[in-house]
Design a protein around this motif. Structure first.
Motif, PDB file in Angstrom:
ATOM      1  N   PRO A 109      -7.856  38.554  50.449  1.00 25.08           N
ATOM      2  CA  PRO A 109      -7.546  38.377  51.872  1.00 25.08           C
ATOM      3  C   PRO A 109      -6.081  38.081  52.158  1.00 25.08           C
ATOM      4  O   PRO A 109      -5.660  38.139  53.318  1.00 25.08           O
ATOM      5  N   ILE A 110      -5.287  37.758  51.116  1.00 26.21           N
ATOM      6  CA  ILE A 110      -3.860  37.499  51.350  1.00 26.21           C
ATOM      7  C   ILE A 110      -2.967  38.525  50.661  1.00 26.21           C
ATOM      8  O   ILE A 110      -1.757  38.341  50.572  1.00 26.21           O
ATOM      9  N   GLY A 111      -3.560  39.628  50.201  1.00 25.47           N
ATOM     10  CA  GLY A 111      -2.771  40.680  49.574  1.00 25.47           C
ATOM     11  C   GLY A 111      -3.650  41.697  48.894  1.00 25.47           C
ATOM     12  O   GLY A 111      -4.596  41.327  48.170  1.00 25.47           O
ATOM     13  N   ASN A 112      -3.359  42.981  49.107  1.00 26.03           N
ATOM     14  CA  ASN A 112      -4.220  44.048  48.582  1.00 26.03           C
ATOM     15  C   ASN A 112      -3.774  44.595  47.238  1.00 26.03           C
ATOM     16  O   ASN A 112      -4.372  45.545  46.730  1.00 26.03           O
ATOM     17  N   THR A 113      -2.740  44.023  46.666  1.00 23.39           N
ATOM     18  CA  THR A 113      -2.287  44.368  45.320  1.00 23.39           C
ATOM     19  C   THR A 113      -1.922  43.077  44.608  1.00 23.39           C
ATOM     20  O   THR A 113      -1.810  42.008  45.230  1.00 23.39           O
ATOM     21  N   LEU A 114      -1.717  43.161  43.306  1.00 25.43           N
ATOM     22  CA  LEU A 114      -1.337  41.980  42.527  1.00 25.43           C
ATOM     23  C   LEU A 114      -0.045  41.370  43.069  1.00 25.43           C
ATOM     24  O   LEU A 114       0.060  40.148  43.235  1.00 25.43           O
ATOM     25  N   GLU A 115       0.931  42.211  43.339  1.00 23.34           N
ATOM     26  CA  GLU A 115       2.218  41.720  43.841  1.00 23.34           C
ATOM     27  C   GLU A 115       2.063  41.053  45.205  1.00 23.34           C
ATOM     28  O   GLU A 115       2.604  39.968  45.455  1.00 23.34           O
ATOM     29  N   GLU A 116       1.291  41.681  46.110  1.00 19.14           N
ATOM     30  CA  GLU A 116       1.084  41.089  47.430  1.00 19.14           C
ATOM     31  C   GLU A 116       0.308  39.778  47.328  1.00 19.14           C
ATOM     32  O   GLU A 116       0.577  38.833  48.089  1.00 19.14           O
ATOM     33  N   TYR A 117      -0.639  39.724  46.421  1.00 22.71           N
ATOM     34  CA  TYR A 117      -1.424  38.505  46.213  1.00 22.71           C
ATOM     35  C   TYR A 117      -0.510  37.363  45.805  1.00 22.71           C
ATOM     36  O   TYR A 117      -0.596  36.246  46.349  1.00 22.71           O
ATOM     37  N   TRP A 118       0.393  37.613  44.857  1.00 16.27           N
ATOM     38  CA  TRP A 118       1.302  36.556  44.420  1.00 16.27           C
ATOM     39  C   TRP A 118       2.238  36.123  45.545  1.00 16.27           C
ATOM     40  O   TRP A 118       2.482  34.924  45.723  1.00 16.27           O
ATOM     41  N   GLU A 119       2.722  37.065  46.319  1.00 18.26           N
ATOM     42  CA  GLU A 119       3.583  36.711  47.450  1.00 18.26           C
ATOM     43  C   GLU A 119       2.831  35.804  48.421  1.00 18.26           C
ATOM     44  O   GLU A 119       3.393  34.826  48.944  1.00 18.26           O
ATOM     45  N   GLY A 120       1.569  36.119  48.678  1.00 21.41           N
ATOM     46  CA  GLY A 120       0.762  35.290  49.563  1.00 21.41           C
ATOM     47  C   GLY A 120       0.523  33.913  48.993  1.00 21.41           C
ATOM     48  O   GLY A 120       0.596  32.904  49.707  1.00 21.41           O
ATOM     49  N   LEU A 121       0.254  33.838  47.680  1.00 27.28           N
ATOM     50  CA  LEU A 121      -0.006  32.559  47.035  1.00 27.28           C
ATOM     51  C   LEU A 121       1.214  31.646  47.082  1.00 27.28           C
ATOM     52  O   LEU A 121       1.120  30.473  47.465  1.00 27.28           O
TER      53      LEU A 121
END
Length: 416
Positions: A16-28
């Motif tokens: 829910p905070i990113g649709n790729t690994l990179e986006e997920y980390w940015e959201g985290l």
């Protein structure tokens, strides 16, 4: 028998905070909230009107229309995240012995939306049992790993673990042990869930399990906060490529971390509530440390189950204080569910990935939305509140628990 070492060589995330690994980390790392008003259906008559849905996910970016119609969302999510993890691993699929490559996947519920829609359509009819021929293949929880293996020709162990919210953590532990014992070289593992549906939300509301903070959904998931009122339902998937260490080293693979331990236990107490003293949680962390051959003082960070429920958060933190003693205040404790919501059967996978990324980037993601101290929680514990904290994380633990009293715990170690 000497056990083989197991490493993580690929990761994939659809959250829910990113649709790729990179986006997920940015959201985290930025403390992004994935909670927002539900868009999938009309929530007027529902107590809870928000959830952590995927944002901007279009299945037609990954599947043709005909194929997408044959797949429940939880299977779509599994295929997308596992494809990212396989690509990230750099594996040459043509060079693998595919009889030694498995898929062990977790799902707490499976195709809930498919089941809901088929039964609702049937109820509108004249009583004649007219069902879509894909009803059962779309719904069953084991179909996600089945589709992953069919797509890539993986012919090793292939099944789904179902232990409610502990499902994908159990899948990772099974995968760890299959490789340790020499039965496989590579296993695609993780979990997926797509329970943000009328049936899912209505069912959890009936249990009084969900937050009803409709006036501020973005702050509703607030683990450890005194005003927490329940969890926020999430959806998505996380995938990990686990690989035998020598196999990975021989092909020059990028290695994120070594998976060094997995523990399991049961509360044997209540269908949905944790034991107030956290007895099962104490035991699962002790079992995991023993399996990893580690001492409590070696743990740098713990991504807790931390669902934002009044009872569960306190019980887990009490257990951490008991297991880690004087070392407990030195651990960075967090709950990434504050950002992603609770992904049920996929929770263990995406939270393990968060722990691995914390090691890679030397940064522990925050527990967001905390504003009011809970007097039932030890104030000496570092709950990584509201802002990411720099930390050289050499060893990380991740906890996941499920309805039925299922407890699972995993430990990852940085390879220098």
């Amino acid at each position: 028998m000497e056990l083989k070492r197991v490493v993580v060589t690929g990761l994939g995330a659809l959250t829910p905070i990113g649709n790729t690994l990179e986006e997920y980390w940015e959201g985290l790392k930025s403390g992004k909230s994935g909670s927002a008003p539900i868009t999938y259906y009309d929530t007027e008559k529902f107590k809870t009107k928000f959830a952590c849905e995927l944002k901007n996910f279009d299945p037609q970016n990954f599947f043709d229309r005909k194929e997408a119609r044959k797949l429940d969302r939880f299977t779509q999510y599994a295929l997308v995240s596992s494809d990212e993890a396989i690509a990230d691993s750099g594996l040459d699929l043509n060079a693998l012995d595919k009889f030694r490559v498995g898929v062990i996947w977790g799902a707490g519920i499976g195709g809930l939306e498919t089941f809901q829609n088929e039964v609702m359509d049937f109820a509108k009819g004249d009583g004649t049992p007219r069902f879509n021929p894909f009803f059962i293949p779309k719904m069953i929880a084991d179909i996600a790993p089945g589709n992953i293996s069919i797509k890539h020709g993986f012919m090793g162990p292939n099944y789904t673990t179902v232990s409610a919210c502990a499902s994908s953590a159990n899948a990772m532990i099974d995968a760890l042990n299959y490789i340790r014992l020499g039965y496989c070289d590579v296993i695609v593992t993780g979990g997926s869930e797509a329970a943000v549906t009328m049936a899912g939300m209505g069912g959890f509301n009936a249990m009084h399990a969900l937050s009803t903070r409709n006036d501020s959904p973005e702050t509703a998931s607030r683990p450890f906060d005194a005003t927490r009122d329940g969890f926020v339902l999430g959806e998505g998937a996380g995938a990990l490529i686990l690989e035998e260490y020598e196999h990975a080293k021989a092909r020059g693979a990028k290695i994120y971390a070594e998976m060094v331990g997995g523990g399991m236990s049961s509360d044997a107490y209540h269908m949905t509530a944790p034991h107030p003293d956290g007895i099962g949680v104490v035991r699962v962390m002790e079992n995991c440390l023993r399996d990893a051959g580690m001492k409590p003082e070696e743990i740098d960070a713990i991504n807790t189950h931390g669902t934002s429920t009044p009872l569960g958060d306190v019980a887990e933190l009490k257990a951490i204080s008991q297991v880690f003693g004087e070392h407990a205040p030195d651990i960075n404790i967090n709950s990434t569910k504050s950002m992603t919501g609770h992904l049920l059967g996929a929770a263990g996978a995406i939270e393990a990935i968060a722990s691995i990324l914390a090691m890679k980037h030397s940064l522990v993601p925050p527990t967001i939305n905390h504003s009011t101290v809970d007097d039932n929680i030890d104030p000496k514990l570092n709950l990584t509140l509201n802002k990411a904290q720099p930390r050289d994380v050499k060893v990380a633990m991740s906890n996941t628990f499920g309805f039925g009293g299922h407890n699972a715990c995993v430990i990852f170690k940085k390879i220098s």
